[in-house]
Write an enzyme that holds these catalytic residues in place. Structure first.
Site, short mmCIF file in Angstrom:
data_model
loop_
_atom_site.label_atom_id
_atom_site.label_comp_id
_atom_site.label_asym_id
_atom_site.label_seq_id
_atom_site.Cartn_x
_atom_site.Cartn_y
_atom_site.Cartn_z
N ASP A 215 -25.84 -72.84 21.68
CA ASP A 215 -27.15 -72.85 21.01
C ASP A 215 -27.40 -71.46 20.43
O ASP A 215 -26.44 -70.77 20.07
CB ASP A 215 -28.23 -73.32 22.00
CG ASP A 215 -29.39 -73.99 21.29
OD1 ASP A 215 -30.05 -73.30 20.47
OD2 ASP A 215 -29.66 -75.17 21.52
N HIS A 238 -25.67 -70.92 17.32
CA HIS A 238 -26.63 -71.18 16.24
C HIS A 238 -27.19 -69.91 15.62
O HIS A 238 -28.12 -69.97 14.82
CB HIS A 238 -27.77 -72.08 16.74
CG HIS A 238 -27.30 -73.45 17.15
ND1 HIS A 238 -28.15 -74.40 17.65
CD2 HIS A 238 -26.06 -74.00 17.15
CE1 HIS A 238 -27.45 -75.51 17.93
NE2 HIS A 238 -26.19 -75.28 17.64
#
Ligand SMILES: *[C@@H]1O[C@H](CO)[C@@H](O)[C@H](O)[C@H]1NC(C)=O
Length: 389
Positions: A215, A238
């Site tokens: 993430d 991310h």
């Protein structure tokens, strides 16, 4: 006898050469409290007992985790402490039981001041929770690996965090935190395994981090001010994200954030600001992104003010979050999508004071593009793709 002699010599050396030796200085090894380095015996109580001893010390204190694997369940290290300076020296690995359930935080420090964590590894063993999520079953909510909450004057240095069930490191409600040379690793497809999450905190400095995760590399939540991020390598993951912000109406803003010398490799985003498309009085102001390198990044520069997962609770609304004063300086490298610069701001609260300077982002052998919606600002120096501000 020889041992005793060398011990006395060592003692004298310590006393003569370390003028910081104070009479209150004390060391507490978890081994002395019964912890076993076999990775199987539950050492939670030993860890907590060593913490209580360090925390209750009158002077500076060290809590020591020796080499080896120590199985530790949910553990809360609570302050306030008598000692104003506690060093947690980790030489070994703290291993999670891998079924932390809904604990929320695995290793939680709260209301502490002057605590430094050095070295070592924390292994969250998150793979069974990730597998549960991937199978779409109903799963426990899991736990972040290392959290500092409502604390002051904190250092985390040289720590390795691997395979957290959720966020690896959380800084929440703190003032004065230095995170240096940490290494974070989790697979690129592991869900919700943010590297470092900062919220409600001031004067946080993150330098020299290597973060590979599933993430956000670093995520910045509401109420963060005076955050400095330098020399961080992200990917997979991310990217660095301010947000999501503006989910709630009465949310605090984010102010004075600098991201300096970051390298993004194969990440979904590079430098992102993300807000919910719904009313809020939150804001983002005074952000500097500079000297970043993008290597095959999907969205190198992105402001997304229309976040609304599942289109629930915000369809056809615009974000109340006011974004102003965001500078991008010396950002170069390659985009993995055509739109390398994307400012998708709020129709009701347009972005203002966006600055682009010395940008060079390419998309394969063709030109990359910029896209602007409700974004106002200026471009100077060399800017490719050409600015749409
Ligand atoms: C912004 O934050 C940095 C630390 O990251 C600090 O040194 C600086 O003084 C802050 N600026 C203002 C105006 O508060």
């Amino acid at each position: 006898m020889a041992q005793l002699r060398s011990f006395i010599v060592l003692l004298l050396l310590v006393v003569f050469f370390d003028d910081h030796v104070s009479y209150g200085e004390a060391a507490f090894s978890i081994a002395d409290y019964g912890a076993k380095s076999d990775g199987r015996s539950d050492s939670t109580k030993s860890l907590l007992a060593a913490w209580e001893a360090a925390c209750g010390s009158a002077g500076s204190a060290t809590m020591h985790v020796p080499a080896g694997d120590f199985l530790v369940g949910q553990a809360t290290f609570a302050g306030p402490c008598s000692s104003g300076k506690i060093t947690v020296q980790i030489d070994g690995t703290l291993v999670s039981p891998s079924d932390l359930g809904g604990a929320g935080d695995w290793l939680l420090f709260h209301h502490v001041e002057g605590v430094s964590v050095y070295g070592g590894t924390v292994d969250g063993r998150g793979s069974s929770l990730w597998a549960c999520k991937a199978a779409g079953r109903s799963c426990a909510s899991g736990a972040s690996s290392l959290t500092f909450r409502n604390s002051k004057d904190i250092t985390i240095s040289g720590l390795t965090s691997t395979d957290s069930e959720l966020y690896h490191i959380v800084i929440d409600g703190c003032d004065g935190v230095t995170v240096q040379n940490v290494k974070i690793t989790a697979p690129g497809n592991s869900p919700n395994t943010d590297g470092i999450h900062v919220q409600g905190s001031s004067h946080v400095t993150i330098t020299g981090a290597g973060i590979k995760t599933g993430d956000d590399c670093i995520s910045v939540g509401p109420g963060t001010t005076n955050l400095w991020i330098e020399q961080v390598a992200c990917g997979p993951g991310h990217g660095i994200s301010i947000g999501s912000l503006g989910k709630g109406y009465d949310e605090e803003g984010v102010e004075n954030v600098t991201v300096n010398t970051a390298v993004f490799t194969g990440t979904e985003n590079g430098l992102r600001i993300k807000t919910w498309g719904r009313p809020s009085q939150a804001f983002v102001k005074g952000v500097v992104f500079e000297h970043a390198v993008m290597q095959n990044v999907q969205n190198p520069i992105i402001i997304d003010q229309n976040y609304c997962p599942g289109d629930r609770g915000c369809p056809d609304q615009s974000s109340g979050v006011k974004i102003s004063g965001v500078t991008y300086n010396d950002i170069h490298g390659s985009s993995a999508s055509e739109v390398a610069v994307n400012f998708d701001c709020s129709a009701s609260n347009p972005c203002t004071g966006i600055g682009l300077q010395d940008i060079k982002l390419t998309y394969g052998n063709t030109a990359a593009e910029s896209s602007c919606k409700h974004a106002d600002g200026t471009a100077s120096g060399f800017v490719v793709p050409p600015s749409c501000l």
